[in-house]
Design an enzyme around this catalytic site. Sequence first.
Site, PDB file in Angstrom:
ATOM      1  N   ASN A 179      20.185  34.130   7.155  1.00  0.00           N
ATOM      2  CA  ASN A 179      19.014  35.007   7.035  1.00  0.00           C
ATOM      3  C   ASN A 179      18.868  35.864   8.277  1.00  0.00           C
ATOM      4  OD1 ASN A 179      17.510  34.097   4.489  1.00  0.00           O
ATOM      5  ND2 ASN A 179      18.013  32.165   5.508  1.00  0.00           N
ATOM      6  N   GLU A 205      16.831  31.723  -6.787  1.00  0.00           N
ATOM      7  CA  GLU A 205      16.363  30.667  -5.894  1.00  0.00           C
ATOM      8  C   GLU A 205      15.277  29.860  -6.608  1.00  0.00           C
ATOM      9  OE1 GLU A 205      13.324  32.972  -2.988  1.00  0.00           O
ATOM     10  OE2 GLU A 205      15.372  32.962  -2.233  1.00  0.00           O
ATOM     11  N   GLU A 214      23.498  28.230   2.059  1.00  0.00           N
ATOM     12  CA  GLU A 214      22.608  29.085   2.841  1.00  0.00           C
ATOM     13  C   GLU A 214      22.160  28.301   4.061  1.00  0.00           C
ATOM     14  OE1 GLU A 214      19.053  30.629   0.935  1.00  0.00           O
ATOM     15  OE2 GLU A 214      18.423  31.630   2.793  1.00  0.00           O
ATOM     16  N   ASP A 264      17.249  39.453  -0.318  1.00  0.00           N
ATOM     17  CA  ASP A 264      16.613  38.150  -0.504  1.00  0.00           C
ATOM     18  C   ASP A 264      15.208  38.320  -1.085  1.00  0.00           C
ATOM     19  OD1 ASP A 264      16.230  35.425  -0.321  1.00  0.00           O
ATOM     20  OD2 ASP A 264      16.401  35.325   1.855  1.00  0.00           O
ATOM     21  N   GLU A 316      21.578  37.754   4.648  1.00  0.00           N
ATOM     22  CA  GLU A 316      20.447  37.929   3.723  1.00  0.00           C
ATOM     23  C   GLU A 316      19.304  38.676   4.417  1.00  0.00           C
ATOM     24  OE1 GLU A 316      19.124  34.344   1.834  1.00  0.00           O
ATOM     25  OE2 GLU A 316      21.121  33.842   1.084  1.00  0.00           O
TER      26      GLU A 316
HETATM   27  P1  C2E Z   1      14.549  32.070   2.084  1.00  0.00           P
HETATM   28  O1  C2E Z   1      15.682  32.700   2.810  1.00  0.00           O
HETATM   29  O2  C2E Z   1      14.086  32.750   0.858  1.00  0.00           O
HETATM   30  O3  C2E Z   1      15.012  30.582   1.809  1.00  0.00           O
HETATM   31  C1  C2E Z   1      14.633  29.850   0.690  1.00  0.00           C
HETATM   32  C2  C2E Z   1      13.487  28.907   0.998  1.00  0.00           C
HETATM   33  O4  C2E Z   1      13.117  28.233  -0.200  1.00  0.00           O
HETATM   34  C3  C2E Z   1      13.844  27.805   1.980  1.00  0.00           C
HETATM   35  O5  C2E Z   1      12.652  27.466   2.686  1.00  0.00           O
HETATM   36  C4  C2E Z   1      14.235  26.660   1.061  1.00  0.00           C
HETATM   37  O6  C2E Z   1      14.115  25.391   1.655  1.00  0.00           O
HETATM   38  C5  C2E Z   1      13.223  26.840  -0.039  1.00  0.00           C
HETATM   39  N1  C2E Z   1      13.678  26.285  -1.313  1.00  0.00           N
HETATM   40  C6  C2E Z   1      14.942  26.016  -1.710  1.00  0.00           C
HETATM   41  N2  C2E Z   1      14.974  25.513  -2.957  1.00  0.00           N
HETATM   42  C7  C2E Z   1      13.698  25.470  -3.387  1.00  0.00           C
HETATM   43  C8  C2E Z   1      13.078  25.021  -4.598  1.00  0.00           C
HETATM   44  O7  C2E Z   1      13.710  24.601  -5.545  1.00  0.00           O
HETATM   45  N3  C2E Z   1      11.726  25.129  -4.652  1.00  0.00           N
HETATM   46  C9  C2E Z   1      10.981  25.608  -3.626  1.00  0.00           C
HETATM   47  N4  C2E Z   1       9.663  25.648  -3.770  1.00  0.00           N
HETATM   48  N5  C2E Z   1      11.535  26.035  -2.454  1.00  0.00           N
HETATM   49  C10 C2E Z   1      12.871  25.963  -2.339  1.00  0.00           C
HETATM   50  P2  C2E Z   1      12.658  27.258   4.250  1.00  0.00           P
HETATM   51  O8  C2E Z   1      13.903  26.557   4.686  1.00  0.00           O
HETATM   52  O9  C2E Z   1      11.348  26.673   4.629  1.00  0.00           O
HETATM   53  O10 C2E Z   1      12.751  28.736   4.794  1.00  0.00           O
HETATM   54  C11 C2E Z   1      11.721  29.654   4.559  1.00  0.00           C
HETATM   55  C12 C2E Z   1      12.131  31.045   4.962  1.00  0.00           C
HETATM   56  O11 C2E Z   1      12.295  31.137   6.375  1.00  0.00           O
HETATM   57  C13 C2E Z   1      13.457  31.481   4.376  1.00  0.00           C
HETATM   58  O12 C2E Z   1      13.265  31.921   3.051  1.00  0.00           O
HETATM   59  C14 C2E Z   1      13.867  32.584   5.330  1.00  0.00           C
HETATM   60  O13 C2E Z   1      13.248  33.799   4.965  1.00  0.00           O
HETATM   61  C15 C2E Z   1      13.265  32.105   6.630  1.00  0.00           C
HETATM   62  N6  C2E Z   1      14.330  31.540   7.495  1.00  0.00           N
HETATM   63  C16 C2E Z   1      14.887  30.313   7.466  1.00  0.00           C
HETATM   64  N7  C2E Z   1      15.830  30.198   8.414  1.00  0.00           N
HETATM   65  C17 C2E Z   1      15.878  31.391   9.064  1.00  0.00           C
HETATM   66  C18 C2E Z   1      16.657  31.924  10.137  1.00  0.00           C
HETATM   67  O14 C2E Z   1      17.547  31.274  10.721  1.00  0.00           O
HETATM   68  N8  C2E Z   1      16.404  33.231  10.519  1.00  0.00           N
HETATM   69  C19 C2E Z   1      15.449  33.990   9.884  1.00  0.00           C
HETATM   70  N9  C2E Z   1      15.261  35.253  10.306  1.00  0.00           N
HETATM   71  N10 C2E Z   1      14.721  33.533   8.869  1.00  0.00           N
HETATM   72  C20 C2E Z   1      14.930  32.247   8.453  1.00  0.00           C
HETATM   73 MG    MG Z   2      14.928  33.782  -0.502  1.00  0.00          MG
HETATM   74 MG    MG Z   3      17.392  33.487   2.346  1.00  0.00          MG
HETATM   75 MG    MG Z   4      12.081  32.949  -0.101  1.00  0.00          MG
END
Ligand code: C2E
Ligand code: MG
Ligand code: MG
Ligand code: MG
Length: 291
Positions: free
Chosen positions: A117, A236, A59, A179, A149
């Site tokens: 995403n 996740e 991802e 998602d 997603e």
């Molecule tokens: P998401 O798509 O649900 O991505 C999963 C988030 O959970 C990611 O946070 C990831 O680092 C985190 N995560 C993964 N494994 C674990 C785990 O075992 N425990 C916990 N507590 N967290 C875990 P991240 O990278 O901070 O991203 C947060 C959200 O920001 C993403 O949720 C997604 O909705 C959004 N996002 C990230 N990149 C993009 C992007 O390029 N475009 C858009 N529109 N949204 C993005």
């Molecule tokens: Mg997610």
């Molecule tokens: Mg995601």
């Molecule tokens: Mg999430």
Amino acid sequence: DVLRHRSGGPLLSQAAPGGRKGAVVVTSEELASAIAARQLIPYYQPKVDLNTGLVKGVEVLARWLHPEKGVIPPSQFIPLAESEGLIHGLTVEVADQAFAQVARWRQHGLSLSVAVNLSPLLLDSPDFVVEAAELLCRYRIPAEQVVWEITESSLAADLGTALGNLARLRLKGCGLSIDDYGTGFSSMQQLSRVPFTELKIDHSFVRGAHRREHLRVILQSALDMASKMRLVTVAEGIETAEDWTLLQGLGCVLGQGYFIARPMPGGVLPAWLKEEGARLYKHVQAVVPPS
Ligand code: C2E
Ligand code: MG
Ligand code: MG
Ligand code: MG
């Protein structure tokens, strides 16, 4: 509501987990020039088959490598990008870099699916579908290897133009994932009308399921429904070996989470696969006796 963020104002949010105490303040001007300067880059988190331990895909998670403020997580710039009209450019820029990386991996014989995403705002205009198709073409990535997603909470009651654009992405051969499933209010009608191919269980259900029987019942029903609809199921937030075993036992196909790997820069992934791929395979052999 993040979309009603004051125009032009700074976005105040908390420091990154593990980062320095205090708020990181970024402005839309800073964000716009950072996108243009390619300070926004993709990190990659592996998606693993819970039955075999094999890595199936990654991802893409955007990170802002700020020259002074360090690594800024998406929670601190995605809402700003959405309210300031920057989300389209940001997504195309990050996807462009991610597809270029996936293409390089493919040239080295590493075939991984890639999940990106999508903000619901991108689904309001047809331009994005055209740009997405152009990117796949440019990097010669089979559409079947790409998953878009969309968070369950961003599915509007009235799908409007989004439905047509989601269908177009699906018709090109791309996968569509719901998602953070369980945190929104998707109706049976939406689940039946959008041609989803994957359902991702939100990490809050993974966390809660150990202690609460009724959460396990909800999880089991969601996973049963998804597999009967022939959706790929993903959990996740797999943070421990117990999480892995629980979700695997409930029939979930894929998993993502800190127990497997944190999101990492693309350059690090091949070495991680070499070292950690074996650990995951052994983990599965230890807990799931071969049948
Ligand atoms: P998401 O798509 O649900 O991505 C999963 C988030 O959970 C990611 O946070 C990831 O680092 C985190 N995560 C993964 N494994 C674990 C785990 O075992 N425990 C916990 N507590 N967290 C875990 P991240 O990278 O901070 O991203 C947060 C959200 O920001 C993403 O949720 C997604 O909705 C959004 N996002 C990230 N990149 C993009 C992007 O390029 N475009 C858009 N529109 N949204 C993005
Ligand atoms: Mg997610
Ligand atoms: Mg995601
Ligand atoms: Mg999430």
